[in-house]
Scaffold this active site. Structure first.
Site, PDB file in Angstrom:
ATOM      1  CG  ASP A   1      -4.624 -14.009   1.178  1.00  0.00           C
ATOM      2  OD1 ASP A   1      -4.396 -13.590   2.328  1.00  0.00           O
ATOM      3  OD2 ASP A   1      -5.755 -14.387   0.817  1.00  0.00           O
TER       4      ASP A   1
HETATM    5  C1  BGC Z   1      -7.314 -14.065   3.826  1.00  0.00           C
HETATM    6  C2  BGC Z   1      -7.217 -12.589   3.487  1.00  0.00           C
HETATM    7  C3  BGC Z   1      -6.805 -11.801   4.695  1.00  0.00           C
HETATM    8  C4  BGC Z   1      -5.518 -12.381   5.240  1.00  0.00           C
HETATM    9  C5  BGC Z   1      -4.993 -11.638   6.440  1.00  0.00           C
HETATM   10  C6  BGC Z   1      -6.086 -14.574   4.543  1.00  0.00           C
HETATM   11  O1  BGC Z   1      -6.254 -15.864   5.017  1.00  0.00           O
HETATM   12  O2  BGC Z   1      -7.523 -14.787   2.635  1.00  0.00           O
HETATM   13  O3  BGC Z   1      -8.454 -12.138   3.000  1.00  0.00           O
HETATM   14  O4  BGC Z   1      -6.667 -10.448   4.356  1.00  0.00           O
HETATM   15  O5  BGC Z   1      -5.730 -13.727   5.608  1.00  0.00           O
HETATM   16  O6  BGC Z   1      -5.784 -11.813   7.542  1.00  0.00           O
END
Ligand code: BGC
Length: 750
Positions: A291
């Site tokens: 993530d």
């Molecule tokens: C979120 C993810 C997301 C990623 C990219 C993160 O903060 O937890 O779900 O895919 O950002 O935007």
């Protein structure tokens, strides 16, 4: 340069630019040819430096100056970029960046990714609302439309679906998932994967899907985002893991670990989870992408002292790609040189990446995922807008409807009241979180939708009353005045965009600000009051439940939300959504979910020493699976074709469903199962089937479900997955508290 000039200029550059040179020989066979792929990737791997290998395991782009990013791409130190959704012209950006990649030594194409979760340019209802449709086929079409739009702009990888089960509505991200139930959640997870990936990843209109957030993010303690999660192993297997597993079995190409620590181990560093369960137990062959900045977050978790430690831990756990932080780019080459990471393991991860790019067809044609002519044809096409309207209609849940106040008559004067009926705050709230490159200004508001649908002869007036939040009440008088002189008041209440989604958990589940005061004042006028709710999580609305004449849960309904609300309010369509998550009466009942255990002291109103509260009922305000229609349905007795289910057999459960009302309507027929006695306590009931059935007045249909022993399996006392013979009860009805039932016995193996 002004932002508004970028698209036009970029289009000119695109038209003038030479075609992007392919990285591979023109004779490279198609993406489906596995043998050629292996030979091609072997050859490429042999030519790559450690820095170039780490580059393929790096996605950056968000927040980096463009010149710096382009330089890193030309140096072969970046595999893909994630800043695409922030661009004014996504297609121009993806093509321009791909041209930079074609100037790198090995010309390995980039891939482009972002959260394409409920639409790209056309914004559909949020995932929680889509789950309320109980219509996976519709969800698949919605995600197909999203993929068609995104790929036309050059985006070939979506960081969705989010399949985290959650039983705590305080968690702001509940809006991004399918709610509390693993069976419904699994059906929706698979549908999203099929929609995004289609059946041929090499097609120019399909994209990679990411199952996230592995695992247990939805169980964050106290509902507070990023907080620790505690899930006992049996519950992990029974409740939380099934949707991830189903999505992976449906072919999901990539997995994203959760930000959180589950049982003290941050998922990003959890080898037992990311390699043990995911790869060894489940046979996952795809890519694990961290993530956003989750690798450096390991320092905050207190499991790594340096970024090098964090990179080593994450890589060792099984994280192939570092999203956004640049840690792998900086640390992996040195870790390999020092022997802390083996080059064979590095190569295995890089191979996964190169093979996935090959399967997408990027080596054959690096610019296959962006096409201006297609983009112009598909973005917000009439077909996509019609689908958005249908999806929004199907997703809305009619919670109350007294004295037939709905559907509305097309006559008299309608007062539309409330902070989310019109204006830019409402438009942003309807699109909600994770809305890709949707533009709030495109959203049809409820005021506009009602005006368009009401027709001549109906007078529509608007008063805002109060803001979404804050303690201002001065506008209530005007709203009351309007309500007094109207035949009906439609109140549009709920949450605004900053209250929804990641980082926005809540400690209170009531309507924010002075909205309830507004509702009470309007009710006091005596004019019938219909409430439309705009929200991304269950709200506690006991007063409204008792006093509103009707309540329509509209969620965050997307671009066509206003038209869909009007379709339902005027009865041009019939509400058929059902709650995918329990609505509590008060936040003090949380977590509250239907598939609870019975306990040793089941609730008895007259007995203190049973499981209960002294100051609130145990029951929810609205149970899981609940939702009304403008018509009514009756369920006949539950019929089983046998009272015994053999270990390799199947059992058919059927019931006659009749439309007993005066209008055509759709019921979601639900099947629940209870294992009466087992070596471990089992939930009071569990969803094991559902079907949408549309019936004319007076029409009946015999609805049949099939039960197989696999559907009765659970994590047993010895922590193996399987069934126990014995008696099971089945319940069929229109919600999770349905009472029509029958029983059968699962026979032991001979
Ligand atoms: C979120 C993810 C997301 C990623 C990219 C993160 O903060 O937890 O779900 O895919 O950002 O935007």
């Amino acid at each position: 340069m002004k932002l508004s000039r970028i698209p036009a200029l970029a289009t000119l550059l695109l038209l003038a630019a030479p075609a992007i040179a392919p990285a591979a020989p023109a004779a490279l066979p198609g993406p489906g040819d596995a043998q050629s792929m292996h030979a091609f990737v072997d050859g490429l791997l042999k030519r790559m430096t450690l820095e170039e290998k780490a580059g393929q395991l790096t996605i950056i782009g968000s927040g980096i100056p463009r010149g710096e990013l382009e330089k890193l791409i030309r140096e072969g130190r970046v595999g893909g970029t994630n800043g695409v959704l922030q661009q004014a012209d996504v297609l121009a950006y993806t093509h321009a960046m791909q041209q930079q990649a074609m100037r790198s030594r090995l010309k390995i194409p980039l891939w482009f990714m972002g959260d394409v979760c409920h639409g790209f340019r056309t914004i559909f209802p949020v995932p929680l609302a889509m789950a309320a449709t109980w219509d996976p086929a519709l969800y698949e079409r919605v995600d197909r439309a999203a993929a068609v739009e995104a790929t036309a702009a050059g985006v070939d990888w979506s960081f969705c679906p989010m399949v985290d089960i959650t039983r705590d509505p305080r968690w702001g991200r509940v809006v991004e998932g399918a709610g509390e139930d693993p069976f419904l959640g699994s059906a929706m997870a698979a549908a999203q994967v099929r929609g995004l990936q289609g059946d041929d990843l090499a097609a120019p209109d399909t994209m990679l899907a990411t199952v996230k957030h592995f695992a247990g993010y939805g169980a964050v303690e106290a509902g507070r985002d990023y907080n620790s999660a505690w899930i006992p192993p049996r519950e992990l297997h029974d409740v939380y893991l099934p949707p991830y597993r189903t999505a992976i079995d449906a072919g999901a190409a990539t997995v994203m670990p959760a930000f959180v620590a589950l049982d003290y181990v941050p998922a990003t560093a959890d080898r037992a989870l990311l390699t043990g369960i995911l790869r060894d137990d489940w046979g996952f062959k795809g890519i694990v992408v961290s993530d956003y900045d989750a690798i450096p977050d390991l320092l905050n978790h207190g499991v790594a002292r340096t970024l090098a430690d964090a990179a080593r831990l994450a890589f060792h756990a099984g994280v192939d790609i570092d999203l956004n932080s640049g840690t792998y780019m900086k640390e992996l080459p040195a870790l390999v040189k020092s022997g802390a990471v083996s080059e064979a393991e590095l190569d295995a991860a890089v191979r996964r990446v190169l093979e996935a790019k090959y399967r997408l067809g990027l080596f054959q044609d690096p610019s296959r995922y962006g096409n201006r002519a297609v983009e112009q044809r598909v973005e917000r096409s009439p077909a996509h807008l019609a689908l958005a309207r249908k999806a929004a209609c199907e997703s809305m849940v009619l919670l109350e409807n007294h004295n037939g106040v709905l559907p509305l008559q097309r006559r008299g004067r309608i007062a539309v009241i409330g902070p989310l009926a019109t204006g830019s705050i409402a438009q942003a709230a309807y699109q909600s979180t994770m809305s890709a490159v949707g533009k709030p200004a495109d959203v049809v508001t409820i005021l506009d939708g009602i005006r368009a649908a009401a027709g001549k002869g109906v007078q529509i007036e608007f008063a805002q009353g109060v803001a979404v939040d804050g303690d201002e009440t001065s506008g209530i008088a005007a709203a009351v005045k309007l309500a007094k002189t109207s035949s009906i008041a439609v109140l549009v209440l709920g949450e605004d965009r900053p209250m929804i989604g990641e980082g926005n958990s809540v400690a209170y589940l009531g309507l924010p600000g002075t909205q309830l005061e507004l509702a009470k004042a309007v009710k006091a006028t005596g004019t019938p009051m219909v409430v439309v709710l705009i929200n991304g999580l269950p709200l506690t609305i006991p007063w409204l439940a008792k006093h509103a004449d009707a309540i329509l849960e509209a969620w965050n309904p997307g671009d066509e939300g206003g038209n869909a609300v009007a379709d339902l309010l005027f009865g041009d369509d019939d509400p058929s959504g059902k709650l995918p998550i329990t609505f509590p009466r008060t936040v003090g009942q949380v977590p509250l979910y239907y598939a609870r255990l019975e306990t040793g002291r089941p609730f008895r109103p007259t007995d203190t020493y049973t499981t209960r509260y002294v100051d609130a009922p145990n029951s929810p305000l609205y149970p899981f699976g609940y939702g009304l229609s403008y018509t009514t349905f009756a369920f006949g007795p539950v019929h089983l074709d046998s009272d015994r289910l053999l270990p390799d057999g199947r059992l058919h459960v059927s019931t006659l469903v009749t439309n007993t009302g005066k209008r055509r309507g759709t019921e979601v027929v639900q099947l629940y199962v209870r294992d009466e006695v087992a070596d471990v306590s089992r939930p009071v009931r569990q969803l094991r089937g559902f079907q949408r059935v549309t019936l004319d007045p007076g029409e009946s249909e015999n609805v049949t479900f099939t039960i197989t022993p696999t559907m009765l399996a659970f994590e047993r006392l010895d922590m193996t997955w399987g069934t126990e013979p014995g008696r099971f009860d089945v319940y069929v009805g229109g919600h999770s508290t349905a009472t029509n039932s029958a029983s059968f016995t699962l026979m032991a193996a001979p």
